[in-house]
Design a protein around this motif. Structure first.
Motif, PDB file in Angstrom:
ATOM      1  N   THR A  72       0.829  -1.355   0.036  1.00 24.71           N
ATOM      2  CA  THR A  72       0.040  -0.051   0.060  1.00 24.71           C
ATOM      3  C   THR A  72       0.833   1.336  -0.041  1.00 24.71           C
ATOM      4  N   GLN A 113       1.928   4.848   0.765  1.00 26.70           N
ATOM      5  CA  GLN A 113       1.733   6.061   1.860  1.00 26.70           C
ATOM      6  C   GLN A 113       1.836   7.377   0.983  1.00 26.70           C
ATOM      7  N   ASN A 141      -3.620  12.485  -1.174  1.00 24.79           N
ATOM      8  CA  ASN A 141      -4.373  11.189  -0.743  1.00 24.79           C
ATOM      9  C   ASN A 141      -4.637  10.710  -2.246  1.00 24.79           C
ATOM     10  N   THR A 158      -1.935   9.921  -4.739  1.00 23.27           N
ATOM     11  CA  THR A 158      -1.114   8.668  -4.534  1.00 23.27           C
ATOM     12  C   THR A 158      -1.834   7.459  -4.842  1.00 23.27           C
TER      13      THR A 158
END
Length: 247
Positions: A169, A171, A228, A231
């Protein structure tokens, strides 16, 4: 068979890889000390050309695909998955026109021929992972240098190498910090494939006959998007290339 050939070819690879690092260490020092940043950058680019193509000693192929005309007048944040240390020389060489910098562990700034000197004087960010305040400060300083010089930065949002090739995942903290300092930066995902296979069995033997691929993906304009969201979009596009789409 790949492992068997690895026992034979790994020493050859390590010899030439290490020799290249040792040869370019004084070259970098001379370039930086007497001729400045531009000469030093050229020496680093050439160093990473040779480091990249040391893969021929392992019978590995290197394929870098970029179908996009990326701007050189605008800072770029390259967002990539991370599989092994062999990801980095190829990124430096093929992204050389964008002056790609890296965020590195501060421990690497000492004791490694060629690598350490470049980390100290090359313009990237060297962070202490145990000191969050220092890390953020260094990343912000890097962002300011990007803004001033139209540099780019390569960031690995997984935070560690995916030793089995499975994307972890992403960050968003590092990307968010950079975008605060350089909000006009273009974000460009890069998918890295198969470099994890080189070190499948650790440092020895290295494996042979791998098709190593770096694929530059569709750029993401950060305007109107949160860090966010950016990303997640980059991670999603990289996963698509690797066949590891989110469920």
């Amino acid at each position: 068979m790949s492992k068997l050939f690895g026992y034979i070819l790994s020493p050859v690879f390590y010899f030439f890889f290490g020799l290249t690092l040792c040869i370019f260490h004084p070259i970098q020092w001379i370039c930086h000390r007497f001729f400045g940043y531009k000469a030093h950058k050229v020496s680093v680019d050439i160093l990473n050309f040779f480091l990249t193509y040391c893969q021929v000693f392992l019978l590995n192929s290197v394929i870098f695909k970029n179908d996009y005309s990326l701007p050189t007048h605008r800072p770029i944040i390259f967002v990539a998955n991370h599989q092994s240390m062999y990801d980095i020389p190829t990124l430096i060489w093929f992204l050389r026109r964008y002056s790609a910098k890296f965020i590195s562990k501060i421990e690497l700034t000492k004791g490694i021929p060629s690598i350490s000197i470049n980390l100290r004087v090359g313009g990237g960010a060297n962070i202490n992972r145990k000191d969050n305040k220092q890390a953020i400060s260094e990343i912000i300083k890097l962002g300011r240098r990007m803004q001033q010089n139209n540099w780019s930065t390569v960031i690995f949002p997984e935070g560690t190498r995916a030793k089995d090739g499975q994307v972890k995942t992403f960050q968003f903290g590092g990307i968010a910090t950079l975008l605060k300092a350089v909000p006009n930066a273009l974000v460009v995902p890069v998918a890295i494939e198969n470099s994890w296979k080189i070190v499948r069995f650790g440092m020895f033997p290295l494996t042979t006959g791998n098709a190593l691929r770096w694929t530059v993906l569709n750029p993401i304009d950060p305007e109107g998007k949160t860090a966010n969201e950016i990303t997640l979009e980059a991670e999603t596009e990289i996963r698509k290339v690797l066949g590891q789409e989110m469920t």
